[in-house]
Design a protein around this motif. Sequence first.
Motif, PDB file in Angstrom:
ATOM      1  N   GLU A   1      -9.520   0.726  -2.229  1.00  7.99           N
ATOM      2  CA  GLU A   1     -10.118   1.242  -1.126  1.00  7.99           C
ATOM      3  C   GLU A   1      -9.283   2.530  -0.483  1.00  7.99           C
ATOM      4  OE1 GLU A   1     -13.211  -2.304   0.174  1.00  7.99           O
ATOM      5  OE2 GLU A   1     -11.020  -2.031   0.993  1.00  7.99           O
ATOM      6  N   TRP A   2      -8.016   1.779  -0.094  1.00  8.01           N
ATOM      7  CA  TRP A   2      -7.097   2.860   0.297  1.00  8.01           C
ATOM      8  C   TRP A   2      -6.600   3.913  -0.369  1.00  8.01           C
ATOM      9  CZ3 TRP A   2      -1.887   3.645  -1.409  1.00  8.01           C
ATOM     10  CH2 TRP A   2      -1.058   4.365  -0.591  1.00  8.01           C
TER      11      TRP A   2
ATOM     12  N   SER B   1       0.387   0.381   5.476  1.00  6.65           N
ATOM     13  CA  SER B   1       0.552   1.085   4.385  1.00  6.65           C
ATOM     14  C   SER B   1       1.782   2.239   4.619  1.00  6.65           C
ATOM     15  CB  SER B   1      -0.628   2.134   4.146  1.00  6.65           C
ATOM     16  OG  SER B   1      -0.861   3.056   5.323  1.00  6.65           O
TER      17      SER B   1
ATOM     18  N   LEU C   1       0.801  -1.257   0.048  1.00  2.00           N
ATOM     19  CA  LEU C   1       0.002   0.098   0.013  1.00  2.00           C
ATOM     20  C   LEU C   1       0.768   1.233  -0.068  1.00  2.00           C
ATOM     21  CD1 LEU C   1      -3.148  -0.823   2.507  1.00  2.00           C
ATOM     22  CD2 LEU C   1      -2.707  -1.269   0.014  1.00  2.00           C
TER      23      LEU C   1
ATOM     24  N   TYR D   1      -7.769  -3.268   7.852  1.00  2.00           N
ATOM     25  CA  TYR D   1      -7.601  -3.804   6.679  1.00  2.00           C
ATOM     26  C   TYR D   1      -8.546  -3.428   5.610  1.00  2.00           C
ATOM     27  CZ  TYR D   1      -7.050  -7.243   2.826  1.00  2.00           C
ATOM     28  OH  TYR D   1      -6.752  -7.899   1.701  1.00  2.00           O
ATOM     29  N   GLN D   2      -8.164  -3.099   4.291  1.00  2.00           N
ATOM     30  CA  GLN D   2      -8.692  -2.755   3.224  1.00  2.00           C
ATOM     31  C   GLN D   2      -7.651  -3.094   1.980  1.00  2.00           C
ATOM     32  OE1 GLN D   2      -8.326   1.890   3.252  1.00  2.00           O
ATOM     33  NE2 GLN D   2      -7.936   1.295   5.465  1.00  2.00           N
TER      34      GLN D   2
ATOM     35  N   TYR E   1      -6.386  -2.358  -2.220  1.00  2.00           N
ATOM     36  CA  TYR E   1      -5.484  -1.118  -2.523  1.00  2.00           C
ATOM     37  C   TYR E   1      -6.282  -0.048  -2.946  1.00  2.00           C
ATOM     38  CZ  TYR E   1      -1.562   1.690  -4.604  1.00  2.00           C
ATOM     39  OH  TYR E   1      -1.058   2.743  -4.892  1.00  2.00           O
TER      40      TYR E   1
ATOM     41  N   ILE F   1      -3.518   0.251   9.635  1.00  2.00           N
ATOM     42  CA  ILE F   1      -4.570   0.583   9.176  1.00  2.00           C
ATOM     43  C   ILE F   1      -5.703  -0.308   9.381  1.00  2.00           C
ATOM     44  CG2 ILE F   1      -3.789   2.736   7.863  1.00  2.00           C
ATOM     45  CD1 ILE F   1      -4.520   1.264   5.655  1.00  2.00           C
TER      46      ILE F   1
END
Length: 305
Positions: free
Chosen positions: A297-298, A280, A218, A292-293, A295, A290
């Motif tokens: 979404e980030w 990230s 990320l 969890y999400q 790429y 952070i």
Amino acid sequence: MTRSQKEIDVLLDQMIEDAEDALDQAFAERLKDILNQISGMYEKYSRRGELTISDLNRFNRFQEEMKQIVEMTDSLYDQVEQMIAILMETTYLENYLRSAFIYEYAAQVEMGFTAPTAAIIQRAIINPIAELTLPAFMEIHRNEIVRNIRIEITQGLLAGEDYSKMAKRIENRVNFSRNKARRVARTEAGRVQSVSRLDAAEVAGKFTKIQKVWSATLDMHTRSTHRHLDGQKADSEGYFHSSGARARAPHLFGIPSQDINCRCSVLFTVGGIMPEVRRSRKDDGKTQVIPYQTYNEWFRGLKSA
């Protein structure tokens, strides 16, 4: 389990960074030797501090000097090839055994893992594409740097440059080759990282149901063709798809633009459970934890911030 795998990735990345530092040192030492050789050329053959191509071509001097530089370069690349090979072997063994441990721990099943033999490791780490094997890469890079040093010396002499300018030319060329060696080390270690985790997962898959997931880094340096893969599960045949190509894991497309310097990794989940958090990387290189999400979404969060 995926969190434990990411912790292994951090360890493996540190191994790569240590290897890159060692490569830097090897190139720095050999650059010093080459510059000493060229300094000696100016001392032996120059007239009033000036060295011309005609001066160096007398009595086959240029060929003799280049012969010694070639020998230095051959020795350097033999060392570099050995260093990268050791990195690959260590990466395979560390990742295979550590992955085996977390698979057994997650499933609470004894899976009968044993340490792979040297022969098994060697078979596993050899690139299946002949042109992309480590010896093939090193031969190309060795020939390239010798050719470029010859060109720089010739052009410098034709331009009537003094030693300091000549030394800068050679330093730039050697540093360029050093960066390419670092790229090979990181790419090959990444490929072996994927292979070893796949090999361990193949054994674990006989005892428990696991799912293969793509994990990207990320930050803003992740290539666009891999951003959309982050968080995706492999298809029914075990492949990930990107830009018309497919791979069983990161670094395994067999396409330079997809594999070189890739920083993605493959994770395996038990029962489809994804991690709760991930890291990230900021522009200054610092990381933060952070929720969890993926790429995408980030990235959307960055744009809306």
